[in-house]
Write a protein that holds these residues in place. Structure first.
Motif, mmCIF file in Angstrom:
data_model
loop_
_atom_site.group_PDB
_atom_site.id
_atom_site.type_symbol
_atom_site.label_atom_id
_atom_site.label_comp_id
_atom_site.label_asym_id
_atom_site.label_seq_id
_atom_site.Cartn_x
_atom_site.Cartn_y
_atom_site.Cartn_z
ATOM 1 N N SER A 23 0.982 -1.139 0.140
ATOM 2 C CA SER A 23 -0.177 0.107 -0.307
ATOM 3 C C SER A 23 0.470 1.344 -0.112
ATOM 4 O O SER A 23 0.070 2.222 -0.500
ATOM 5 C CB SER A 23 -0.631 0.285 1.238
ATOM 6 N N LYS A 24 2.449 1.687 1.002
ATOM 7 C CA LYS A 24 3.182 2.354 0.570
ATOM 8 C C LYS A 24 2.563 3.859 1.189
ATOM 9 O O LYS A 24 3.130 4.745 1.050
ATOM 10 C CB LYS A 24 3.578 2.385 -0.752
ATOM 11 N N ILE A 25 1.877 3.244 2.355
ATOM 12 C CA ILE A 25 1.376 4.411 3.294
ATOM 13 C C ILE A 25 1.869 4.235 4.622
ATOM 14 O O ILE A 25 1.746 5.724 5.266
ATOM 15 C CB ILE A 25 -0.378 4.194 3.346
ATOM 16 N N SER A 31 -1.464 6.369 10.637
ATOM 17 C CA SER A 31 -2.125 7.671 11.660
ATOM 18 C C SER A 31 -3.014 8.372 11.179
ATOM 19 O O SER A 31 -3.759 8.758 11.937
ATOM 20 C CB SER A 31 -0.815 8.086 12.027
ATOM 21 N N ASP A 32 -2.723 8.816 10.072
ATOM 22 C CA ASP A 32 -3.106 10.221 9.652
ATOM 23 C C ASP A 32 -4.805 10.096 9.487
ATOM 24 O O ASP A 32 -5.729 10.691 8.947
ATOM 25 C CB ASP A 32 -2.555 10.834 8.332
ATOM 26 N N SER A 33 -5.087 8.070 9.227
ATOM 27 C CA SER A 33 -5.967 8.067 8.195
ATOM 28 C C SER A 33 -7.160 7.619 9.882
ATOM 29 O O SER A 33 -8.471 7.729 9.927
ATOM 30 C CB SER A 33 -5.857 6.760 8.213
ATOM 31 N N HIS A 119 0.757 10.079 1.024
ATOM 32 C CA HIS A 119 1.705 9.421 0.953
ATOM 33 C C HIS A 119 0.968 8.799 -0.938
ATOM 34 O O HIS A 119 2.639 8.188 -1.069
ATOM 35 C CB HIS A 119 0.746 7.468 0.842
ATOM 36 N N GLU A 120 0.749 9.826 -1.649
ATOM 37 C CA GLU A 120 0.605 9.361 -3.360
ATOM 38 C C GLU A 120 2.529 10.262 -3.384
ATOM 39 O O GLU A 120 2.958 9.897 -4.763
ATOM 40 C CB GLU A 120 -0.271 9.908 -3.919
#
Length: 366
Positions: A23-25, A31-33, A119-120
């Motif tokens: 997912s590379k997040i 945490s930000d989610s 994250h993108e």
């Protein structure tokens, strides 16, 4: 009990780890989610979690003032202080080291800015190619560790294995290059003092290329909703020669001193220096690498640390490494055997980060 057994047997840890990695997040993205519980593969085993609080009445690691390091009259005292700290603590802070506070703050802010990006944007740099170039990832030992830790890292190799400058993310490129230069000047000064502390010439460690191969790492420890279930980084010792670290004001770093964990309180403008396993071996046990860890961050503000790990580039034409011959005598025989760089790399990259496993393998049993 049957329901619990079924739930346990149906849990596919590696599948979850792989999905998270792909997912590379990173943990910053988790945490930000706004998650309120951490994924199961971050939950650390009981032996890691049982003593997370500081257990010490000691207030800090030694602080050494380098203001008079060029004074022939006062330098011997500083050498003794560094020697004593490296022998008894393996960790110390240096002040009046010559790096402007503005450089430290700009680097911290630039690394924070990198990790704060969507994250993108960061995903373009996300990969797992340890030991070369530039790499952004969550947990370099993600697939080797029993449990993941709550941090993301941007890594860039400097020195003789230098990454292409244009490969360093533009948002922090200038600051990373400046920090590498400044931190290396401090590291080389400290290495001179450590060398003199062993009774060697000041320039011995530089001659042995102890600062030629180095890795820059910018860690981010975002807010963790369940800090009692995981850690920022698991207890470990650093594998290299020395490490130089700067951090923002968010706490979390702890050092093992004897049987106690000591909170490291950053001194404004100070830099933290610690002994690595390599230095313990080449000093024939005179200097000690020690366990340290970072607690999972319970603050809403992210903890940021910028680190440079120093590793020798080459030594001795036969390709072997070990205690410095100058330090050995019939009264002080080698306590570690020689080893190859391949052994060093195989030990580091075959497992999770840990405490002194290379040293334990190299100890000569009497």
């Amino acid at each position: 009990m049957a329901t619990m057994a079924t739930a346990t047997s149906s849990y596919n840890r590696m599948k979850e780890v792989k999905e998270f990695d792909e997912s590379k997040i990173g943990v910053k993205g988790l945490s930000d989610s706004g998650i309120t519980s951490i994924p199961r593969f971050f939950i650390q085993p009981p032996e890691t979690l049982y003593d997370l609080k500081s257990s010490s009445t000691l207030t800090n690691i030694p602080i050494i003032d380098l203001a008079d390091v060029s004074s022939s009259a006062l330098r011997p005292k500083i050498v003794e202080q560094v020697k004593d700290a490296a022998r008894t603590w393996g960790f110390f802070q240096v002040i009046n080291h010559g790096v402007p506070v503005s450089v430290l703050e700009e680097t911290i802010n630039a690394i924070k800015a990198f990790h704060d990006q969507p994250h993108e944007v960061k995903a373009k740099f996300y990969k797992r190619e340890e030991g070369q170039g530039v790499m952004y990832a969550s947990n370099n030992d993600l697939y080797r560790a029993k449990a993941a830790a709550w941090h993301d890292s941007l890594q860039a190799w400097m020195g003789v294995r230098k990454a292409k400058v244009e490969d360093i993310p533009e948002i922090c490129r200038k600051e990373v290059v400046a920090w590498d230069k400044s931190a290396t000047e401090v590291a080389e000064t400290v290495m001179e003092l450590l060398s003199e502390g062993l009774g060697l010439e000041a320039g011995k460690f530089k001659e042995l290329t102890f600062s030629d191969q180095r890795a820059f790492v910018g860690h981010c420890y975002p807010y963790c909703p369940q800090p009692e279930l995981t850690v920022g980084i698991t207890p470990h010792s650093d594998p290299g020669v020395v490490t130089v670290l700067s951090q923002n004001h968010v706490p979390g770093l702890q050092v093992k001193h004897g049987e106690e964990w000591v909170d490291v309180k950053p001194v404004p403008g100070g830099l933290i220096v610690n002994v690595g396993d390599f230095l313990q071996i080449i000093s024939n046990g005179e200097y000690q690498s020690v366990q340290h860890r970072v607690l999972a961050n319970s603050c809403k503000e992210a903890r940021i640390s910028i680190v440079i790990f120093y590793n020798l580039n080459k030594w001795k034409g036969d390709g072997y490494y070990g205690p410095l011959p100058e330090l050995l005598s019939p009264e002080k025989p080698a306590i570690y055997r020689n080893f190859t760089m391949q052994e060093f790399h195989d030990n580091f990259y075959s497992k999770a980060i840990d405490n002194k496993s290379l040293i334990q393998k190299l100890e000569i049993q009497n």
